[in-house]
Design a protein around this motif. Structure first.
Motif, PDB file in Angstrom:
ATOM      1  N   GLN A 140       7.891  21.049 -31.371  1.00 28.53           N
ATOM      2  CA  GLN A 140       7.600  20.750 -32.671  1.00 28.53           C
ATOM      3  C   GLN A 140       7.929  19.271 -33.115  1.00 28.53           C
ATOM      4  O   GLN A 140       6.955  18.835 -33.933  1.00 28.53           O
ATOM      5  CB  GLN A 140       8.068  21.627 -33.687  1.00 28.53           C
ATOM      6  N   SER A 167       4.909  16.748 -34.510  1.00 30.99           N
ATOM      7  CA  SER A 167       5.217  15.936 -35.603  1.00 30.99           C
ATOM      8  C   SER A 167       5.295  14.301 -35.439  1.00 30.99           C
ATOM      9  O   SER A 167       4.728  13.657 -36.244  1.00 30.99           O
ATOM     10  CB  SER A 167       6.234  16.538 -36.483  1.00 30.99           C
ATOM     11  N   ARG A 219       2.662  11.608 -36.543  1.00 29.83           N
ATOM     12  CA  ARG A 219       2.875  10.199 -37.579  1.00 29.83           C
ATOM     13  C   ARG A 219       2.775   8.892 -36.994  1.00 29.83           C
ATOM     14  O   ARG A 219       2.403   7.793 -37.647  1.00 29.83           O
ATOM     15  CB  ARG A 219       4.391  10.440 -38.008  1.00 29.83           C
TER      16      ARG A 219
END
Length: 456
Positions: free
Chosen positions: A234, A238, A242
């Protein structure tokens, strides 16, 4: 308290000099107010001896008997500094510096420390110039209890003999395994507490500790790319959402080993590059899940730091970053000794010399990038400022005593300076050719700082 540089004269067994008697030049004895004919305490490193001092008008230096010199590990012609503590009637000679090395190549008498031998000889020569004495020892040489260490020094050739526990220990162990050896940890703790020895560069830094510590200083946040201890898929997902590029770096890695670069292509596909001895292995995956599946076994083997990728400046299509050497000086104050540019080798995305990278002057490297002239000037100044700021941040935020740091910095395509990592054991054999007898400023600074630590 002032000190005077002196030459050690060792008198052979046939001389009239008694074992615990020192012959001292009259001028030095007078300037330091050392009583002639009286008994004083001689301190050299952790060793202390009651000696009789006799001044001699004809002598320029310090003369001692052969057996006493052997006991101290001193040789004829050695240069040391001398100071006198009148309050305790103590004559202090030194400073005595011990350098803890990873290994000795016993089969190579001319190169006992392998590729680091030239650096060791440079330290010896610098100590001679500045009135200090240095010896080198390994983990195997660490004593279990006695106050002597079997170490190596150079005079005419490399020789091994016994020396007192030093005033200062400079930790040049190059593996964490050796540094974490129980005997090493016990030794460093013992010499500090029992003998008042100062140990500097006493530990390796890992990437997570450095970034987490520096985040605590608001003035340093501007240098820090987003960076975390990697925990799970995870987090990768993420970070990849970004940032168009992310890096996974072993938190205890060095020389560019094991670094993984993940970059987002058009659509959902990703490229994954890993370092290898032969260059860079590049693979393409349809999504981030497939990337993770491919590298998950590596991520289980060791701890990684996940870090925001930066769009580095390039020269000739090769990424450029910078290594700043920051050291404490003869007053214990941090200063930037040097900054060099490192250009990645062909088929590599890291600039380490071990991976085919090359060194260049900062101004020359910046001039070959797409930065404007103003951006180049600003970047050059900001690299030095960032290195100094970060060294001071390490001093404040990270537990441990450091006398020098290799600060790896990057400049992005907008001219902004970023921190890549901090190395507490910067390499000493960068391949830079030296003229015979030449001393690098970095080596001089090391000796001057050791003198400061020992009170000379």
């Amino acid at each position: 308290m002032t000190s005077t540089k002196m030459t050690i004269h060792v008198q052979s067994m046939g001389g009239l000099l008694q074992d615990q008697t020192l012959l001292l030049g009259e001028r030095a004895a007078r300037s330091h107010k050392i009583p002639s004919g009286g008994t004083v305490s001689l301190q050299y490193g952790a060793s202390k001896h009651q000696v009789k001092v006799v001044s001699a008008s004809h002598l320029d230096g310090l003369r001692i008997g052969e057996s006493f010199a052997r006991k101290l590990g001193l040789h004829h012609g050695a240069q040391v500094s001398v100071r006198y503590k009148a309050s305790s009637k103590t004559l202090v000679i030194g400073p005595l510096i011990g350098v803890m090395m990873s290994r000795v190549y016993s089969g190579s008498p001319d190169r006992p420390f392998g590729s680091n031998t030239a650096f060791c000889k440079e330290l010896v020569d610098t100590c001679q110039t500045h009135g200090a004495f240095v010896y080198f020892f390994t983990v195997e040489d660490i004593p279990s209890s006695q106050q002597q260490i079997e170490g190596w020094t150079y005079y005419g050739r490399w020789r091994k003999s016994g020396f007192p526990i030093p005033d200062v220990v400079y930790n040049r162990l190059t593996t964490r395994k050796l540094e974490n050896n129980p005997s090493v940890q016990h030794f460093m703790k013992e010499v500090k507490s029992r003998y008042g020895t100062t140990v500097f560069n006493e530990k390796y830094l890992d990437k997570t500790d450095v970034f987490d510590a520096l985040k605590q200083d608001a003035s340093l946040v501007r240098y820090l790319p987003e960076s975390h201890l990697f925990k799970n898929f995870q987090m990768l997902k993420s970070m990849a959402a970004r940032h168009s590029v992310v890096f996974l770096k072993p938190i205890t890695g060095s020389l560019g080993k094991g670094i993984i670069r993940i970059s987002r292509n058009g659509g959902q596909s990703y490229s994954c590059q890993t370092t290898s001895l032969n260059g860079t292995l590049r693979q393409t995956f349809p999504n981030i899940e497939a990337v993770f599946s491919s590298i998950s076994s590596k991520l289980k083997q060791r701890r990684y730091q996940i870090q925001q990728g930066l769009h580095l400046i390039e020269t000739g299509g090769r990424p450029v970053d910078f290594r700043a050497l920051v050291q404490r000086n003869n007053m214990g104050v941090w200063g930037v000794t040097s900054v060099v540019a490192r250009i990645a080798g062909s088929n590599h995305f890291v600039s380490n010399l071990a991976r085919g990278g090359t060194l260049s002057r900062v101004k020359e490297a910046l001039s070959k990038t797409n930065l404007t002239a103003v951006q180049q000037r600003n970047a050059s100044a900001n690299l030095r400022k960032a290195a100094l700021d970060i060294a001071k941040g390490i001093e404040t935020q990270v537990k441990g005593h450091f006398g020098e740091l290799g600060v790896d910095l990057a400049v992005d395509s907008n001219g902004k300076v970023w921190l890549l990592e901090v190395n507490s054991k910067p390499s000493k054999n960068d391949g830079t050719p030296l003229a015979e007898g030449a001393i690098r400023p970095s080596v001089k600074q090391t000796v001057l700082y050791a003198r400061y630590l020992a009170g000379f």
